[in-house]
Design a protein around this motif. Structure first.
Motif, mmCIF file in Angstrom:
data_model
loop_
_atom_site.group_PDB
_atom_site.id
_atom_site.type_symbol
_atom_site.label_atom_id
_atom_site.label_comp_id
_atom_site.label_asym_id
_atom_site.label_seq_id
_atom_site.Cartn_x
_atom_site.Cartn_y
_atom_site.Cartn_z
ATOM 1 N N ASP A 192 0.821 -1.209 0.000
ATOM 2 C CA ASP A 192 0.000 0.000 0.000
ATOM 3 C C ASP A 192 0.858 1.264 0.000
ATOM 4 O OD1 ASP A 192 -2.351 -1.413 -0.043
ATOM 5 O OD2 ASP A 192 -2.754 -1.223 2.110
ATOM 6 N N LYS A 193 2.098 1.137 0.472
ATOM 7 C CA LYS A 193 3.003 2.287 0.537
ATOM 8 C C LYS A 193 3.858 2.425 -0.728
ATOM 9 C CE LYS A 193 3.442 1.800 5.564
ATOM 10 N NZ LYS A 193 4.374 1.517 6.688
ATOM 11 N N ASN A 194 3.858 1.411 -1.580
ATOM 12 C CA ASN A 194 4.716 1.442 -2.766
ATOM 13 C C ASN A 194 4.226 2.473 -3.780
ATOM 14 O OD1 ASN A 194 6.336 -0.541 -1.741
ATOM 15 N ND2 ASN A 194 5.615 -2.156 -3.103
ATOM 16 N N THR A 195 5.180 3.154 -4.380
ATOM 17 C CA THR A 195 4.865 4.051 -5.495
ATOM 18 C C THR A 195 5.509 3.560 -6.783
ATOM 19 O OG1 THR A 195 6.777 5.447 -4.949
ATOM 20 C CG2 THR A 195 4.651 6.051 -3.985
ATOM 21 N N CYS A 196 6.278 2.484 -6.703
ATOM 22 C CA CYS A 196 6.927 1.922 -7.889
ATOM 23 C C CYS A 196 5.938 1.044 -8.658
ATOM 24 C CB CYS A 196 8.144 1.090 -7.482
ATOM 25 S SG CYS A 196 7.731 -0.318 -6.416
ATOM 26 N N PRO A 197 6.221 0.714 -9.919
ATOM 27 C CA PRO A 197 5.354 -0.208 -10.669
ATOM 28 C C PRO A 197 5.292 -1.566 -9.978
ATOM 29 C CG PRO A 197 6.899 0.914 -12.127
ATOM 30 C CD PRO A 197 7.340 1.234 -10.728
ATOM 31 N N MET A 198 4.118 -2.177 -9.984
ATOM 32 C CA MET A 198 3.931 -3.492 -9.361
ATOM 33 C C MET A 198 3.245 -4.427 -10.365
ATOM 34 S SD MET A 198 2.944 -2.633 -5.382
ATOM 35 C CE MET A 198 1.610 -1.482 -5.745
ATOM 36 N N PRO A 199 4.019 -4.988 -11.298
ATOM 37 C CA PRO A 199 3.415 -5.848 -12.321
ATOM 38 C C PRO A 199 2.792 -7.102 -11.724
ATOM 39 C CG PRO A 199 5.813 -5.987 -12.377
ATOM 40 C CD PRO A 199 5.478 -4.873 -11.458
ATOM 41 N N PHE A 200 1.711 -7.566 -12.343
ATOM 42 C CA PHE A 200 1.002 -8.778 -11.934
ATOM 43 C C PHE A 200 0.523 -8.683 -10.480
ATOM 44 C CE2 PHE A 200 4.282 -10.013 -15.052
ATOM 45 C CZ PHE A 200 3.460 -10.391 -16.107
ATOM 46 N N PHE A 201 0.111 -7.493 -10.075
ATOM 47 C CA PHE A 201 -0.371 -7.257 -8.715
ATOM 48 C C PHE A 201 -1.537 -8.192 -8.405
ATOM 49 C CE2 PHE A 201 -2.918 -4.997 -5.526
ATOM 50 C CZ PHE A 201 -1.944 -4.726 -4.574
ATOM 51 N N MET A 202 -1.549 -8.731 -7.174
ATOM 52 C CA MET A 202 -2.542 -9.740 -6.800
ATOM 53 C C MET A 202 -3.163 -9.390 -5.455
ATOM 54 S SD MET A 202 -1.909 -13.859 -6.342
ATOM 55 C CE MET A 202 -1.415 -14.045 -8.067
ATOM 56 N N GLU A 203 -4.439 -9.669 -5.323
ATOM 57 C CA GLU A 203 -5.107 -9.496 -4.041
ATOM 58 C C GLU A 203 -4.672 -10.610 -3.079
ATOM 59 O OE1 GLU A 203 -6.824 -6.930 -3.172
ATOM 60 O OE2 GLU A 203 -6.851 -6.015 -5.168
ATOM 61 N N ALA A 204 -4.668 -10.279 -1.789
ATOM 62 C CA ALA A 204 -4.168 -11.224 -0.789
ATOM 63 C C ALA A 204 -5.012 -12.494 -0.729
ATOM 64 C CB ALA A 204 -4.134 -10.546 0.580
ATOM 65 N N GLU A 205 -6.321 -12.373 -0.958
ATOM 66 C CA GLU A 205 -7.199 -13.542 -0.898
ATOM 67 C C GLU A 205 -6.826 -14.573 -1.964
ATOM 68 O OE1 GLU A 205 -8.955 -10.117 1.030
ATOM 69 O OE2 GLU A 205 -8.171 -10.401 -1.009
ATOM 70 N N LYS A 206 -6.507 -14.098 -3.159
ATOM 71 C CA LYS A 206 -6.096 -14.998 -4.234
ATOM 72 C C LYS A 206 -4.763 -15.654 -3.904
ATOM 73 C CE LYS A 206 -6.058 -16.963 -8.289
ATOM 74 N NZ LYS A 206 -6.956 -18.121 -8.559
ATOM 75 N N ALA A 207 -3.839 -14.878 -3.354
ATOM 76 C CA ALA A 207 -2.536 -15.431 -2.971
ATOM 77 C C ALA A 207 -2.699 -16.526 -1.924
ATOM 78 C CB ALA A 207 -1.645 -14.318 -2.442
ATOM 79 N N ALA A 208 -3.568 -16.298 -0.934
ATOM 80 C CA ALA A 208 -3.787 -17.295 0.114
ATOM 81 C C ALA A 208 -4.345 -18.590 -0.457
ATOM 82 C CB ALA A 208 -4.733 -16.732 1.177
ATOM 83 N N GLU A 209 -5.253 -18.468 -1.411
ATOM 84 C CA GLU A 209 -5.827 -19.671 -2.038
ATOM 85 C C GLU A 209 -4.753 -20.461 -2.776
ATOM 86 O OE1 GLU A 209 -9.330 -20.908 -5.263
ATOM 87 O OE2 GLU A 209 -8.925 -18.796 -4.815
ATOM 88 N N ILE A 210 -3.894 -19.764 -3.506
ATOM 89 C CA ILE A 210 -2.798 -20.430 -4.219
ATOM 90 C C ILE A 210 -1.879 -21.149 -3.238
ATOM 91 C CG2 ILE A 210 -0.703 -20.019 -5.581
ATOM 92 C CD1 ILE A 210 -2.231 -17.726 -6.959
ATOM 93 N N ILE A 211 -1.509 -20.447 -2.179
ATOM 94 C CA ILE A 211 -0.588 -21.012 -1.194
ATOM 95 C C ILE A 211 -1.182 -22.251 -0.534
ATOM 96 C CG2 ILE A 211 0.506 -20.597 1.036
ATOM 97 C CD1 ILE A 211 0.691 -17.592 0.111
ATOM 98 N N ALA A 212 -2.406 -22.144 -0.037
ATOM 99 C CA ALA A 212 -3.030 -23.262 0.674
ATOM 100 C C ALA A 212 -3.236 -24.468 -0.235
ATOM 101 C CB ALA A 212 -4.360 -22.810 1.272
ATOM 102 N N THR A 213 -3.649 -24.219 -1.471
ATOM 103 C CA THR A 213 -3.881 -25.312 -2.415
ATOM 104 C C THR A 213 -2.589 -26.056 -2.725
ATOM 105 O OG1 THR A 213 -5.727 -24.120 -3.423
ATOM 106 C CG2 THR A 213 -4.746 -25.888 -4.710
#
Length: 254
Positions: A192-213
């Motif tokens: 949330d504090k970053n001002t640099c480009p963040m390619p392929f930005f992902m929501e935390a909920e999607k990341a959690a699903e990937i990790i748990a799976t």
């Protein structure tokens, strides 16, 4: 599916840690233990976990760099409910690369992980049950190559990545699974504090699903999104003269 599993997550007051707690709460985890630095945010996460389905959510304000405090908490949680998955997830970004900030980053991101993983290993080894035992270490795509914008952060993530990969092989005979998580840019209080480009930005909920799976499948290295993983891996194996040229042209975080 994580039905009836007991989950412990450090750094669970926001970002991936919070999203993991909510994921497991909504997938019938038996007990969830979370810690972080902000008691109010932890209470909020615990409340949300209870609302989505897990009534047994316990939180503790902890300084992850305090070896004894972390060890005592993990031991207490394991006595209350034998742990199945322990996430060494707590971490910080560096901000300005000052000497003080660099020390704080390395202390939290390396020693904080060690303070979580080492007592967990001892507890797992002492247990005689056949229940699944997993350690998940949060590294980062930044751990594939040092970044000029965050030297101490990328170094800390490279360290825990290498350690986790080695532990996976070392602990396999003990029937302890170890996975290393290397996410790209995922929504958190840090990004949330970053001002640099963040390619392929992902929501935390999607990341959690990937990790748990992928943890359910005992994947050793959980790195995503795949285009960023491929790009960073490719650059990391190039000769230094080429990788230096590429990385030197990347923007600083402001």
């Amino acid at each position: 599916m994580p039905i009836n599993k007991n989950i412990l997550i450090t750094g669970a007051s926001s970002g991936i840690g919070e999203a993991l707690a909510l994921y497991y709460a909504s997938h019938k985890a038996r007990n969830i233990f979370i810690c972080g630095r902000n008691e109010e945010r932890l209470q909020n996460v615990a409340n949300k976990c209870q609302q989505v389905g897990c009534k047994n959510v316990f939180f503790q304000k902890i300084d992850i760099t305090n070896k004894q405090e972390v060890s005592s908490w993990i031991t207490s949680c394991n006595k209350q409910a034998p742990l199945n998955i322990v996430f060494a997830n707590a971490g910080v970004s560096t901000g300005a690369e000052t000497t003080e900030n660099a020390y704080a980053t390395l202390n939290t991101n390396v020693m904080g992980v060690a303070n979580t993983v080492l007592p967990t290993i001892e507890l797992y080894k002492a247990r005689k049950d056949n229940a699944p035992k997993t350690i998940a270490i949060t590294s980062s795509i930044a751990g594939y190559h040092g970044l000029k914008s965050c030297p101490s952060y990328s170094a800390s993530k490279a360290c825990v990545k290498a350690w986790g990969e080695a532990l996976r092989l070392a602990l396999k005979p003990e029937n302890i699974n170890v996975s290393v998580i290397c996410p790209g840019f995922v929504r958190s209080r840090i990004t949330d504090k970053n001002t640099c480009p963040m390619p392929f930005f992902m929501e935390a909920e999607k990341a959690a699903e990937i990790i748990a799976t992928r943890l359910d499948k005992n994947i050793g290295l959980i790195a995503f999104p795949w285009p960023m993983r491929f790009a960073t891996w490719l650059v990391s194996i190039l000769p230094n003269c080429i990788s230096d040229f590429i990385y030197s042209r990347m923007p600083y975080k402001v």
